[in-house]
Design a protein around this motif. Sequence first.
Motif, mmCIF file in Angstrom:
data_model
loop_
_atom_site.group_PDB
_atom_site.id
_atom_site.type_symbol
_atom_site.label_atom_id
_atom_site.label_comp_id
_atom_site.label_asym_id
_atom_site.label_seq_id
_atom_site.Cartn_x
_atom_site.Cartn_y
_atom_site.Cartn_z
ATOM 1 N N SER A 172 2.141 28.303 13.185
ATOM 2 C CA SER A 172 3.333 28.641 12.406
ATOM 3 C C SER A 172 4.581 28.454 13.251
ATOM 4 O O SER A 172 4.522 28.260 14.469
ATOM 5 N N GLN B 128 1.212 33.444 7.342
ATOM 6 C CA GLN B 128 1.655 32.065 7.148
ATOM 7 C C GLN B 128 2.346 31.908 5.800
ATOM 8 O O GLN B 128 3.394 31.250 5.686
ATOM 9 N N GLN C 80 1.910 23.353 10.152
ATOM 10 C CA GLN C 80 2.053 24.775 9.900
ATOM 11 C C GLN C 80 0.774 25.401 9.372
ATOM 12 O O GLN C 80 0.684 26.625 9.265
ATOM 13 N N ARG D 140 -3.575 36.420 9.187
ATOM 14 C CA ARG D 140 -2.839 35.231 9.603
ATOM 15 C C ARG D 140 -2.486 34.347 8.413
ATOM 16 O O ARG D 140 -1.374 33.788 8.348
ATOM 17 N N PHE E 266 -3.358 29.752 13.430
ATOM 18 C CA PHE E 266 -4.231 30.035 12.304
ATOM 19 C C PHE E 266 -5.593 29.375 12.523
ATOM 20 O O PHE E 266 -5.907 28.930 13.638
ATOM 21 N N GLN F 100 6.221 30.905 5.376
ATOM 22 C CA GLN F 100 6.573 29.736 4.576
ATOM 23 C C GLN F 100 7.594 30.105 3.502
ATOM 24 O O GLN F 100 8.558 29.371 3.247
#
Length: 473
Positions: free
Chosen positions: A204, A256, A200, A252, A210, A260
């Motif tokens: 993602s 992320q 991740q 980004r 990313f 998360q």
Amino acid sequence: MIVTGVFLVVLFLARKEDETPNIAVLLRPFYKTSLFLLKSLWPRFPNLFSSSQVEQDLIHLHPGEGRECIKTEYYARKMALCQATILIGTLLGAAAKFSVQEGMILKENGVIIREGYQEGSREIKVAAEYKKQRMEFAIKVEPRQLRGEEVERLMDEMMKNLPIYILGENESLNQVSKDLILKDEYGNYPVEVTWKSERQDVLSNTGHIFSIEKRECVKLSVCLRYGEYSREEDIIVTLTPPLISEEEQLYRDMEQLLMQSHDDSLEEKEWILPAKWKEDSIHWEQVTEDNSLLLWAAALGTAVLLFWSADRDLHQQIEQRKKCLRGEYPEIVHQLVLFVGAGMTIRGAFQKIAGDYEKKEQCGKLSPACEEMLYTCRELYAGVSESAAYEHFGRRTGLQEYVRLSTLLTQNLKRGNRTILERLREEADKAAEVQLQLSRKVGEEAGTKLLAPMVLLLAVVMIVIMIPAFWNM
């Protein structure tokens, strides 16, 4: 609500104002407030809303009525309509504002309240203020999830097509440099799809790529659910380093972090958004479309437009009245010739024509010329001299024909009745000739207006005739 409160206060102060019975029931409260405002403002600002052209049109349209009375009623009606428009726009704007507030699910402390699974998912916009940068994200708030099963045949077919669906703008899964399309559902398949990236930090769960410095292979775990059945499989994706700017990288990374946080709170009732990133605080707010101010501005603009367009409508009524006066002039002169030729005086002829009209007026047939003659007769009853009454008659109409007739009648009083009948007959012949020319002009204008529809009709006829001919060739 300020506009509504001000209106209610003014309505309370204007509760004792008289209202006209000729105004619509819904506009009567606004009419009262308009009267109150006009009576309060005009003594201090006498030129407010005043227009010499409007006042002249009102006098011509309502002969014999009090100047101040008709002026006050006219402006009160206009202001009542404008107030109603503004109040309605304000209420609609408040309703829009309330609707937006009802849709706010992000609380001030950065907590999103999840709804039950029966309500389904919901998409909202959030804005993050990090240092001096403001970033907006579109996020999907999932309900609390439940386990389920899937149908084997449906899963086989979907797994066969799934690598094609997630490609996006990439050529193949062996060379992925742009975001993948990792959605919750695809096409017409009634299957819930859940993605999980093994890395991740580079890819993602929503398919966003990313920062990476070299080619990397990432395993995507996909879980398909349908009812009580589920299947999990892995898809290998080869990522290539994308060329992104510093702002895109921050976006980004922030996304992320957001995703998360989303994944970590799926089993919780509340989703607490991240409060810090790299030792700096983040301020979250929900992005909504608030159109309440726009609705209020539109209502205000409409009210202003209605207020000023009323003067144009009034002037059009005056022009229509003058047109009716011109059309009735030959008949009025012929009636005067008939009655004077029968031995009546000019005053007697006026009273006869006005009296006959007053009897017919109850049937709803209105005649502006006879209204002016009736007003002239009432002036004579009130003691106004005959010559002055005839002069007033011509001046009120504002038309050359009636001014000429009033001059003829006034000169007759000064010189005697010997030639009045002959001059009235000449005026009647002249009026009939002018009326004939006017009728011809109106007919020519009507023919010109019908020219365009006739050309269009001819084109339709030609098409109807030519299409079958081409088909038979």
